[in-house]
Motif scaffolding. Structure first.
Motif, PDB file in Angstrom:
ATOM      1  N   GLU A 232       0.803  -1.222   0.000  1.00 53.66           N
ATOM      2  CA  GLU A 232       0.000   0.000   0.000  1.00 53.66           C
ATOM      3  C   GLU A 232       0.839   1.278   0.000  1.00 53.66           C
ATOM      4  O   GLU A 232       0.648   2.182   0.784  1.00 53.66           O
ATOM      5  CB  GLU A 232      -0.970  -0.017   1.191  1.00 53.66           C
ATOM      6  CG  GLU A 232      -1.916  -1.208   1.129  1.00 53.66           C
ATOM      7  CD  GLU A 232      -2.834  -1.310   2.329  1.00 53.66           C
ATOM      8  OE1 GLU A 232      -3.983  -1.737   2.151  1.00 53.66           O
ATOM      9  OE2 GLU A 232      -2.397  -0.973   3.456  1.00 53.66           O
ATOM     10  N   THR A 233       1.783   1.313  -0.927  1.00 54.64           N
ATOM     11  CA  THR A 233       2.536   2.549  -1.110  1.00 54.64           C
ATOM     12  C   THR A 233       1.659   3.616  -1.761  1.00 54.64           C
ATOM     13  O   THR A 233       1.617   4.761  -1.307  1.00 54.64           O
ATOM     14  CB  THR A 233       3.775   2.310  -1.982  1.00 54.64           C
ATOM     15  OG1 THR A 233       4.585   1.289  -1.387  1.00 54.64           O
ATOM     16  CG2 THR A 233       4.595   3.588  -2.125  1.00 54.64           C
ATOM     17  N   PHE A 234       0.966   3.213  -2.818  1.00 50.81           N
ATOM     18  CA  PHE A 234       0.160   4.159  -3.590  1.00 50.81           C
ATOM     19  C   PHE A 234      -1.342   3.912  -3.489  1.00 50.81           C
ATOM     20  O   PHE A 234      -2.130   4.835  -3.689  1.00 50.81           O
ATOM     21  CB  PHE A 234       0.575   4.109  -5.064  1.00 50.81           C
ATOM     22  CG  PHE A 234       2.012   4.469  -5.296  1.00 50.81           C
ATOM     23  CD1 PHE A 234       2.457   5.769  -5.144  1.00 50.81           C
ATOM     24  CD2 PHE A 234       2.944   3.496  -5.636  1.00 50.81           C
ATOM     25  CE1 PHE A 234       3.786   6.109  -5.351  1.00 50.81           C
ATOM     26  CE2 PHE A 234       4.276   3.820  -5.838  1.00 50.81           C
ATOM     27  CZ  PHE A 234       4.710   5.125  -5.697  1.00 50.81           C
ATOM     28  N   VAL A 235      -1.736   2.656  -3.179  1.00 57.76           N
ATOM     29  CA  VAL A 235      -3.161   2.323  -3.162  1.00 57.76           C
ATOM     30  C   VAL A 235      -3.457   1.401  -1.986  1.00 57.76           C
ATOM     31  O   VAL A 235      -2.843   0.345  -1.830  1.00 57.76           O
ATOM     32  CB  VAL A 235      -3.609   1.623  -4.464  1.00 57.76           C
ATOM     33  CG1 VAL A 235      -5.128   1.473  -4.494  1.00 57.76           C
ATOM     34  CG2 VAL A 235      -3.131   2.381  -5.691  1.00 57.76           C
ATOM     35  N   ASN A 239      -8.536  -0.106  -4.134  1.00 59.85           N
ATOM     36  CA  ASN A 239      -8.780   1.021  -5.045  1.00 59.85           C
ATOM     37  C   ASN A 239      -8.868   2.375  -4.349  1.00 59.85           C
ATOM     38  O   ASN A 239      -9.509   3.297  -4.863  1.00 59.85           O
ATOM     39  CB  ASN A 239     -10.058   0.779  -5.867  1.00 59.85           C
ATOM     40  CG  ASN A 239      -9.967  -0.455  -6.734  1.00 59.85           C
ATOM     41  OD1 ASN A 239      -8.968  -0.675  -7.422  1.00 59.85           O
ATOM     42  ND2 ASN A 239     -11.001  -1.284  -6.701  1.00 59.85           N
ATOM     43  N   ARG A 240      -8.197   2.525  -3.196  1.00 65.47           N
ATOM     44  CA  ARG A 240      -8.218   3.800  -2.482  1.00 65.47           C
ATOM     45  C   ARG A 240      -6.811   4.397  -2.465  1.00 65.47           C
ATOM     46  O   ARG A 240      -5.932   3.860  -1.800  1.00 65.47           O
ATOM     47  CB  ARG A 240      -8.716   3.617  -1.046  1.00 65.47           C
ATOM     48  CG  ARG A 240     -10.158   3.145  -0.938  1.00 65.47           C
ATOM     49  CD  ARG A 240     -10.602   3.041   0.519  1.00 65.47           C
ATOM     50  NE  ARG A 240      -9.849   2.046   1.268  1.00 65.47           N
ATOM     51  CZ  ARG A 240      -9.099   2.302   2.334  1.00 65.47           C
ATOM     52  NH1 ARG A 240      -8.983   3.533   2.783  1.00 65.47           N
ATOM     53  NH2 ARG A 240      -8.475   1.323   2.965  1.00 65.47           N
ATOM     54  N   VAL A 267       3.670  -3.941  -3.289  1.00 73.22           N
ATOM     55  CA  VAL A 267       2.380  -4.533  -3.653  1.00 73.22           C
ATOM     56  C   VAL A 267       1.276  -3.552  -3.274  1.00 73.22           C
ATOM     57  O   VAL A 267       1.196  -3.094  -2.133  1.00 73.22           O
ATOM     58  CB  VAL A 267       2.161  -5.915  -2.985  1.00 73.22           C
ATOM     59  CG1 VAL A 267       2.315  -5.866  -1.478  1.00 73.22           C
ATOM     60  CG2 VAL A 267       0.804  -6.494  -3.380  1.00 73.22           C
ATOM     61  N   ASP A 268       0.469  -3.205  -4.267  1.00 72.55           N
ATOM     62  CA  ASP A 268      -0.689  -2.339  -4.063  1.00 72.55           C
ATOM     63  C   ASP A 268      -1.927  -3.107  -4.483  1.00 72.55           C
ATOM     64  O   ASP A 268      -1.853  -4.086  -5.253  1.00 72.55           O
ATOM     65  CB  ASP A 268      -0.542  -1.059  -4.875  1.00 72.55           C
ATOM     66  CG  ASP A 268       0.522  -0.135  -4.296  1.00 72.55           C
ATOM     67  OD1 ASP A 268       0.209   0.595  -3.353  1.00 72.55           O
ATOM     68  OD2 ASP A 268       1.670  -0.153  -4.792  1.00 72.55           O
ATOM     69  N   TYR A 269      -3.097  -2.648  -4.001  1.00 76.52           N
ATOM     70  CA  TYR A 269      -4.327  -3.419  -4.182  1.00 76.52           C
ATOM     71  C   TYR A 269      -5.349  -2.620  -4.976  1.00 76.52           C
ATOM     72  O   TYR A 269      -5.975  -1.686  -4.465  1.00 76.52           O
ATOM     73  CB  TYR A 269      -4.886  -3.818  -2.811  1.00 76.52           C
ATOM     74  CG  TYR A 269      -3.911  -4.662  -2.015  1.00 76.52           C
ATOM     75  CD1 TYR A 269      -3.723  -6.004  -2.322  1.00 76.52           C
ATOM     76  CD2 TYR A 269      -3.155  -4.114  -0.982  1.00 76.52           C
ATOM     77  CE1 TYR A 269      -2.818  -6.789  -1.608  1.00 76.52           C
ATOM     78  CE2 TYR A 269      -2.253  -4.883  -0.268  1.00 76.52           C
ATOM     79  CZ  TYR A 269      -2.087  -6.221  -0.582  1.00 76.52           C
ATOM     80  OH  TYR A 269      -1.191  -6.989   0.112  1.00 76.52           O
ATOM     81  N   VAL A 276      -4.710   0.655 -11.944  1.00 74.14           N
ATOM     82  CA  VAL A 276      -3.657  -0.357 -12.019  1.00 74.14           C
ATOM     83  C   VAL A 276      -2.491   0.150 -12.871  1.00 74.14           C
ATOM     84  O   VAL A 276      -1.321   0.093 -12.469  1.00 74.14           O
ATOM     85  CB  VAL A 276      -4.209  -1.678 -12.579  1.00 74.14           C
ATOM     86  CG1 VAL A 276      -3.063  -2.644 -12.907  1.00 74.14           C
ATOM     87  CG2 VAL A 276      -5.173  -2.323 -11.590  1.00 74.14           C
ATOM     88  N   SER A 277      -2.817   0.687 -14.050  1.00 74.28           N
ATOM     89  CA  SER A 277      -1.764   1.185 -14.942  1.00 74.28           C
ATOM     90  C   SER A 277      -0.994   2.330 -14.307  1.00 74.28           C
ATOM     91  O   SER A 277       0.250   2.390 -14.378  1.00 74.28           O
ATOM     92  CB  SER A 277      -2.382   1.650 -16.267  1.00 74.28           C
ATOM     93  OG  SER A 277      -2.954   0.565 -16.962  1.00 74.28           O
ATOM     94  N   ARG A 278      -1.701   3.248 -13.661  1.00 79.66           N
ATOM     95  CA  ARG A 278      -1.049   4.388 -13.046  1.00 79.66           C
ATOM     96  C   ARG A 278      -0.145   3.953 -11.893  1.00 79.66           C
ATOM     97  O   ARG A 278       0.963   4.488 -11.714  1.00 79.66           O
ATOM     98  CB  ARG A 278      -2.085   5.387 -12.550  1.00 79.66           C
ATOM     99  CG  ARG A 278      -1.465   6.678 -12.013  1.00 79.66           C
ATOM    100  CD  ARG A 278      -2.490   7.763 -11.807  1.00 79.66           C
ATOM    101  NE  ARG A 278      -3.311   7.543 -10.635  1.00 79.66           N
ATOM    102  CZ  ARG A 278      -4.617   7.350 -10.652  1.00 79.66           C
ATOM    103  NH1 ARG A 278      -5.272   7.328 -11.820  1.00 79.66           N
ATOM    104  NH2 ARG A 278      -5.295   7.180  -9.533  1.00 79.66           N
ATOM    105  N   THR A 279      -0.591   2.949 -11.145  1.00 82.39           N
ATOM    106  CA  THR A 279       0.205   2.476 -10.016  1.00 82.39           C
ATOM    107  C   THR A 279       1.494   1.815 -10.475  1.00 82.39           C
ATOM    108  O   THR A 279       2.568   2.054  -9.906  1.00 82.39           O
ATOM    109  CB  THR A 279      -0.623   1.508  -9.148  1.00 82.39           C
ATOM    110  OG1 THR A 279      -1.808   2.183  -8.704  1.00 82.39           O
ATOM    111  CG2 THR A 279       0.173   1.027  -7.957  1.00 82.39           C
TER     112      THR A 279
END
Length: 304
Positions: A232-235, A239-240, A267-269, A276-279
């Motif tokens: 959860e670095t970015f998400v 999807n938050r 790992v982001d969720y 997904v692409s942006r992450t």
């Protein structure tokens, strides 16, 4: 020097001695064992699936393009993987992928082979309260010798199965023990004990803790670990987007990991295509090895 520091120094000395001496308990090295750390550093893709493999030969893993895959230490039925199963799953053109076994060292789980039914009525001293976010999971006194001995036995099974390394979860459990002044130092010592135990049997065994990125700032921690897995670095699940402050703090810690030559597997969720692409793009721009999947970790999501 504090007791925790002395203990940690002793563990590091044990690990160093193990690298130079074989014993009757040492696992024979695989032909490419000496390159595991290098292969880990060079990895550009990875995946993470803990349940739902579907067949005994780990078909989803075999069919994946990933350089590194984390799977559970046992099958969906709680049976240890065999060396043959793992070798088959790791094989691919151009060189075998690395396989790491998931092992929670900061919480107990009542669906694990080690769990005893009697613990519900008469829990051992190290078993604390349940985790409301994950039914079946329980906080533990991870510094307790009995809990550590139990986990080291599980680690032995991982090594005997033929994994390249272990992926340690709940390393950040010390954050829930604010009333214990040594909680953070206890976790550093515990992870280093895991590393010393594993490397005494397999000197090239990889140690990959998940989360608690800030522990790399402890000078005793870096020699014990080979890479970081970080959620959860970015998400956040699911999807938050995470806060900018969280991202900045984590990226600052990640910079210390990479300065030590240790890769960060993020790992982001998320499951919405644009997110997904942006992450993936943001993680790669930050120098991370990204993977985006679902919170249940019951599928090996295709990478980007």
């Amino acid at each position: 020097m504090s007791t925790a520091r002395l203990t940690l120094l002793s563990l590091l000395l044990v690990a160093c001695a193990a690298n130079g001496a074989a014993s009757s308990g040492t696992v024979p090295a695989a032909p490419d064992a000496g390159t595991r750390a290098q292969r880990l550093t060079q990895a550009r893709t990875w995946g993470y699936q803990l349940t739902g493999y579907g067949d005994a030969m780990l078909g989803p893993v075999r069919r994946s393009p990933f350089d590194v895959v984390v799977i559970d230490a046992v099958t969906d039925e709680g049976v240890a993987w065999t060396p043959t199963q793992l070798r088959t799953a790791a094989a691919r053109p151009g060189g075998a992928r690395l396989l790491a076994a998931y092992l929670s060292i900061g919480e107990a789980e009542d669906y694990r082979p080690y769990w005893q039914a009697s613990w519900t009525a008469s829990p051992p001293r190290w078993l604390l309260g349940g985790n409301p976010d994950w039914p079946g999971s329980y906080a533990v006194a991870y510094w307790d010798p009995a809990w550590q001995a139990l986990m080291l036995r599980q680690l032995d099974h991982v090594i005997e199965s033929g994994f390249d390394g272990v992926y340690l979860d709940l390393v950040d459990a010390y954050e829930g023990h604010a009333q214990r002044p040594t909680a953070r130092a206890d976790m550093v010592t515990w992870v280093c004990r895991v590393a010393a135990h594993a490397r005494a049997r397999d000197p090239h065994f990889l140690i990959i803790p998940q989360n608690a990125a800030e522990l790399i700032r402890d000078p005793g921690y870096a020699p014990c670990v080979d890479a970081l897995g970080s959620e959860e670095t970015f998400v956040y699940a699911m999807n938050r987007p995470t806060e900018v402050a969280r991202q900045q703090a984590l990226l600052a810690d990640y910079a210390v990991w990479t300065a030590h030559g240790k890769p960060v597997f993020a790992v982001d969720y998320a499951d919405t295509p644009e997110l997904v692409s942006r992450t993936y793009a943001r993680a790669r721009a930050a120098g991370l090895v990204p993977y985006v999947t679902v919170r249940e970790a019951d599928v090996l999501t295709p990478g980007r």
